[in-house]
Design a protein around this motif. Structure first.
Motif, short mmCIF file in Angstrom:
data_model
loop_
_atom_site.label_atom_id
_atom_site.label_comp_id
_atom_site.label_asym_id
_atom_site.label_seq_id
_atom_site.Cartn_x
_atom_site.Cartn_y
_atom_site.Cartn_z
N UNK A 1 0.83 -1.23 -0.19
CA UNK A 1 0.12 -0.05 -0.12
C UNK A 1 0.97 1.40 -0.10
N UNK A 2 2.09 1.20 -0.02
CA UNK A 2 3.18 2.19 -0.07
C UNK A 2 2.78 2.83 -1.49
N UNK A 3 2.62 4.47 -1.50
CA UNK A 3 2.62 5.10 -2.77
C UNK A 3 3.94 5.46 -3.29
N UNK A 4 4.20 5.50 -4.56
CA UNK A 4 5.32 6.07 -5.00
C UNK A 4 5.86 7.34 -4.85
N UNK A 5 4.93 8.17 -4.55
CA UNK A 5 5.33 9.42 -4.28
C UNK A 5 5.97 9.70 -2.86
N UNK A 6 5.44 8.71 -1.91
CA UNK A 6 6.03 8.81 -0.54
C UNK A 6 7.32 8.15 -0.79
N UNK A 7 7.44 7.11 -1.48
CA UNK A 7 8.75 6.60 -1.68
C UNK A 7 9.73 7.51 -2.35
N UNK A 8 9.37 8.14 -3.15
CA UNK A 8 10.26 9.22 -3.75
C UNK A 8 10.80 10.30 -2.48
N UNK A 9 9.70 10.69 -1.80
CA UNK A 9 9.94 11.65 -0.84
C UNK A 9 11.13 11.14 0.23
N UNK A 10 10.87 9.97 0.54
CA UNK A 10 11.81 9.36 1.59
C UNK A 10 13.07 9.10 1.05
N UNK A 11 13.40 8.74 -0.30
CA UNK A 11 14.63 8.32 -0.87
C UNK A 11 15.33 9.86 -0.94
N UNK A 12 14.47 10.86 -1.62
CA UNK A 12 15.02 12.24 -1.52
C UNK A 12 15.40 12.64 -0.42
N UNK A 13 14.83 12.40 0.71
CA UNK A 13 15.41 12.82 2.09
C UNK A 13 16.43 12.31 2.38
N UNK A 14 16.69 10.82 1.96
CA UNK A 14 18.16 10.23 2.13
C UNK A 14 19.31 10.91 1.35
N UNK A 15 19.08 11.28 0.11
CA UNK A 15 19.93 11.55 -0.66
C UNK A 15 20.32 13.35 -0.18
#
Length: 346
Positions: free
Chosen positions: A243-257
């Motif tokens: 149920x995880x959304x791609x936009x949410x995944x991008x936001x977390x990855x973006x935060x890491x980078x």
């Protein structure tokens, strides 16, 4: 002694006239509240105790109970829950007249009443009421613990639970729990239930403790950086099924980078770990977790500033393309991962 341990020494017989429990670490706060209720032997059916949720009940009713004499006992315990007016929270349940009456009570508390004030959140040190409480009451605050205090406390907890960790594994527990009080507490319970003999290995940590979304995103990032695209796709598919959304995944990855890039830039200017924590806290306007910085420095060691800038640009452009409906978001997300992986390998 930390606040949660102080509560362990409290009892109905030694509690002061006014006790305040507050704090920003809401996971720790919940634990402390539960232990405080246990320490004073709270029983809702016992007339020695009175409980008022100020978010739902009128202060005038609570005030009457606060000042009345105990029934068939030497004293009574009165609990005011959700006293948000003492915190920096914008919520307010008492009007000015009620706050003035409460202040008057604090100036002359009834000696047969033991008042417990519960205020989840950060105490507002600018308020006169808070200043009075800090001067005259017992104030317990559930705030983020220093690393040494956190380790000492949970070493005691692990010992009491009969858990013995192999060398280095206790550190793995903390990392897995993101050095969060409530997560460490919860994960210790997982380990105790999982390993009946109490002997904890690295394998037990990985098998017994459920992976958080942050754990999965970290794994995903590492797969992309190492060019393991098939494995990354499988993980993304699993996350979508959960149920995880791609936009949410991008936001977390973006935060890491972004964190990788920030620590790399500061480190390139000769800043050490503690200076980076201080500078980032000042820049972001919030206290940055020192462990985030420590692990970001470690994980970004082989990444160049130029590469991180390119990866961040790719993620921002992908986020914009998804939100403007350029193509299907799953397609755009997968392409972004391929671009980031290809740039690293190029």
């Amino acid at each position: 002694m930390i606040a949660i341990e102080e509560i362990g020494r409290m009892s109905p017989d030694n509690i002061g006239l006014v006790t305040v429990l507050a704090g920003e670490d809401l996971g720790q706060y919940a634990q402390m509240k539960e232990r405080l209720f246990e320490a004073v032997a709270f029983d809702k059916d016992d007339l020695t105790y009175s409980y008022f949720d100020l978010s739902e009940e009128d202060y005038a009713t609570a005030e009457m109970d606060l000042e009345s004499l105990p029934f068939l006992s030497d004293y009574k315990i009165v609990i005011f829950d959700n006293f948000q007016d003492l915190t920096t929270d914008k919520k307010s349940y008492l009007d000015e007249a009620a706050l003035k009456r409460f202040e008057a009570y604090l100036a002359n508390p009834v000696d047969t009443t033991r008042l417990i004030v519960l205020a989840p959140g950060k105490l507002d040190g600018k308020r006169r009421l808070v200043k009075l409480l800090k001067r005259d009451a017992k104030v317990l605050e559930a705030n983020a613990l220093k690393e040494a205090d956190l380790r000492t406390y949970f070493q005691k907890q692990a010992h009491q639970a009969g858990l013995i960790f192999e060398s280095g594994v206790f550190e793995e527990l903390f990392i897995k729990s993101n050095f969060d009080f409530s997560d460490i507490q919860k994960n210790l319970a997982f380990l105790k239930a999982y390993k009946k003999d109490g002997h904890i290995t690295s394998k037990d940590i990985s098998e017994a403790i459920p992976k958080s979304l942050q754990d999965n995103i970290f794994d995903l990032t590492q797969m992309v950086l190492r060019g393991k695209i098939d494995a990354a796709r499988d993980l993304v598919r699993d996350l979508r099924l959960q149920g995880e959304d791609d936009v949410k995944l991008i936001a977390i990855i973006l935060g890491q980078f972004r964190m990788f890039l920030q620590v790399k830039i500061l480190a390139s200017h000769g800043k050490n770990e503690s200076q980076i924590v201080a500078d980032l806290s000042d820049y972001l306007g919030r206290k940055v977790n020192p462990y985030q910085v420590k692990f970001a420095l470690r994980d970004s060691r082989t990444l160049s500033i130029a590469y991180l800038k390119t990866a961040i640009k790719t993620l921002i452009e992908t986020d914009y393309a998804i939100k403007t409906g350029t193509y299907e978001k799953e397609y755009l997300f997968d392409i972004a991962l391929l671009k980031i992986a290809h740039t690293k390998l190029a």
